[in-house]
Every structure is written in structure tokens, then in C-alpha cells.
Design a protein around this motif. Sequence first.
Motif, mmCIF file in Angstrom:
data_model
loop_
_atom_site.group_PDB
_atom_site.id
_atom_site.type_symbol
_atom_site.label_atom_id
_atom_site.label_comp_id
_atom_site.label_asym_id
_atom_site.label_seq_id
_atom_site.Cartn_x
_atom_site.Cartn_y
_atom_site.Cartn_z
ATOM 1 N N MET A 100 34.755 45.052 35.312
ATOM 2 C CA MET A 100 34.779 43.922 34.483
ATOM 3 C C MET A 100 34.474 42.228 35.283
ATOM 4 O O MET A 100 33.153 41.338 34.538
ATOM 5 C CB MET A 100 36.017 43.518 33.757
ATOM 6 C CG MET A 100 36.406 44.985 32.484
ATOM 7 S SD MET A 100 34.857 44.991 31.260
ATOM 8 C CE MET A 100 35.022 42.935 30.390
ATOM 9 N N GLU A 101 33.732 42.572 36.231
ATOM 10 C CA GLU A 101 33.724 41.367 36.879
ATOM 11 C C GLU A 101 32.709 41.520 37.160
ATOM 12 O O GLU A 101 31.733 40.132 36.882
ATOM 13 C CB GLU A 101 34.204 41.046 38.579
ATOM 14 C CG GLU A 101 34.836 40.136 39.100
ATOM 15 C CD GLU A 101 35.094 38.966 38.099
ATOM 16 O OE1 GLU A 101 34.958 37.801 38.636
ATOM 17 O OE2 GLU A 101 36.385 39.308 37.971
ATOM 18 N N ILE A 102 31.403 42.413 36.420
ATOM 19 C CA ILE A 102 30.399 42.380 37.287
ATOM 20 C C ILE A 102 29.859 41.367 36.188
ATOM 21 O O ILE A 102 28.793 41.086 35.810
ATOM 22 C CB ILE A 102 29.516 44.040 37.179
ATOM 23 C CG1 ILE A 102 29.726 43.973 38.117
ATOM 24 C CG2 ILE A 102 28.403 43.687 36.783
ATOM 25 C CD1 ILE A 102 29.784 45.505 38.534
ATOM 26 N N VAL A 103 30.467 42.187 34.587
ATOM 27 C CA VAL A 103 30.271 41.861 33.225
ATOM 28 C C VAL A 103 30.230 39.702 33.704
ATOM 29 O O VAL A 103 29.658 38.757 32.361
ATOM 30 C CB VAL A 103 31.135 41.652 32.326
ATOM 31 C CG1 VAL A 103 31.141 41.534 30.990
ATOM 32 C CG2 VAL A 103 30.552 43.708 31.965
ATOM 33 N N GLY A 104 30.929 39.424 33.635
ATOM 34 C CA GLY A 104 31.382 38.671 34.128
ATOM 35 C C GLY A 104 30.571 37.561 35.005
ATOM 36 O O GLY A 104 30.150 36.588 34.951
ATOM 37 N N PHE A 105 30.102 38.788 36.239
ATOM 38 C CA PHE A 105 29.066 37.616 37.243
ATOM 39 C C PHE A 105 28.020 37.093 35.604
ATOM 40 O O PHE A 105 27.080 36.495 36.421
ATOM 41 C CB PHE A 105 28.990 38.348 38.005
ATOM 42 C CG PHE A 105 29.637 38.202 39.148
ATOM 43 C CD1 PHE A 105 29.894 36.564 39.946
ATOM 44 C CD2 PHE A 105 30.873 38.386 39.903
ATOM 45 C CE1 PHE A 105 30.615 35.390 41.007
ATOM 46 C CE2 PHE A 105 32.001 38.424 40.946
ATOM 47 C CZ PHE A 105 31.055 36.593 41.599
ATOM 48 N N VAL A 106 27.345 38.168 35.637
ATOM 49 C CA VAL A 106 25.904 38.282 34.690
ATOM 50 C C VAL A 106 26.247 37.441 33.881
ATOM 51 O O VAL A 106 25.473 36.647 33.321
ATOM 52 C CB VAL A 106 25.909 39.805 33.618
ATOM 53 C CG1 VAL A 106 24.964 39.493 32.726
ATOM 54 C CG2 VAL A 106 25.395 41.066 34.535
ATOM 55 N N PRO B 263 36.944 34.655 40.708
ATOM 56 C CA PRO B 263 35.323 34.845 40.958
ATOM 57 C C PRO B 263 34.521 34.981 40.186
ATOM 58 O O PRO B 263 33.588 33.378 40.768
ATOM 59 C CB PRO B 263 34.509 35.746 42.627
ATOM 60 C CG PRO B 263 36.296 37.218 42.492
ATOM 61 C CD PRO B 263 36.917 36.723 40.869
ATOM 62 N N SER B 264 34.188 34.987 39.129
ATOM 63 C CA SER B 264 32.956 34.734 38.193
ATOM 64 C C SER B 264 33.113 34.188 37.893
ATOM 65 O O SER B 264 32.326 32.794 37.657
ATOM 66 C CB SER B 264 32.487 35.792 37.278
ATOM 67 O OG SER B 264 34.021 35.955 36.736
ATOM 68 N N MET B 265 34.317 33.360 37.306
ATOM 69 C CA MET B 265 34.581 31.993 36.943
ATOM 70 C C MET B 265 34.941 30.771 37.420
ATOM 71 O O MET B 265 34.295 29.799 37.337
ATOM 72 C CB MET B 265 36.190 32.579 36.328
ATOM 73 C CG MET B 265 36.377 32.959 34.538
ATOM 74 S SD MET B 265 37.846 33.142 33.986
ATOM 75 C CE MET B 265 37.655 31.268 32.814
ATOM 76 N N ILE B 266 35.155 30.809 38.548
ATOM 77 C CA ILE B 266 35.247 29.624 39.603
ATOM 78 C C ILE B 266 33.848 29.506 39.854
ATOM 79 O O ILE B 266 33.285 28.425 39.874
ATOM 80 C CB ILE B 266 35.899 30.584 40.825
ATOM 81 C CG1 ILE B 266 37.199 30.769 40.686
ATOM 82 C CG2 ILE B 266 36.226 29.521 42.334
ATOM 83 C CD1 ILE B 266 38.026 30.997 41.806
#
Length: 83
Positions: free
Chosen positions: A1-7, A57-60
Motif C-alpha cells: 500500500m505504501e507504493i500506492v501512497g507514493f504514487v 514515508p509517502s505522506m511525510i
Amino acid sequence: MEIVGFVAAFLTTAAFLPQVYQTWKTKDVSSLSMPMLSMFFVGIVLWLIYGISIDSPSMIAANSITVVSAFMLVYFKLKYAKR
């Protein structure tokens, strides 16, 4: 899910940067709403705090960049507004 967050983070942050560049280049802030910019800035700061609190990390990353971008638009609005 973190990859989705980074995209998502990349797309939403990248979408905001042309407005910052255009405003910096033209110094035209007539179409920028200070109430919207203020609410957006506070909201992004809160998202950054939330991202830090859940260690995302993606939100930050996204919200750190967007906080700076939003701050620049607020600064431009104050500096270039016709008085």
C-alpha cells in the motif's frame, strides 16, 4: 500500500507545482484566494503531522513538499497583492 501512497503523493504534489511556478513567474496573484490558501496550508500541515505520527514515508514526503509550495503561494499572495 505504501507504493500506492507514493504514487498518490507524487501526483498530488506534482499537480500543485505548476501553480507555484506560474505565480512566481508572472507575479499575478489576483486569482488566488487567501482564505483558500490559508485553509489549504493549515490542512497540509495537519496532514504532515498525521503522516509523521503514523510513520508514513509517502505522506511525510508529499506533505513536506506541499507545505513549502503552499507557503510560497501564501508569501506570493501577500507580497504581490495589489494594495
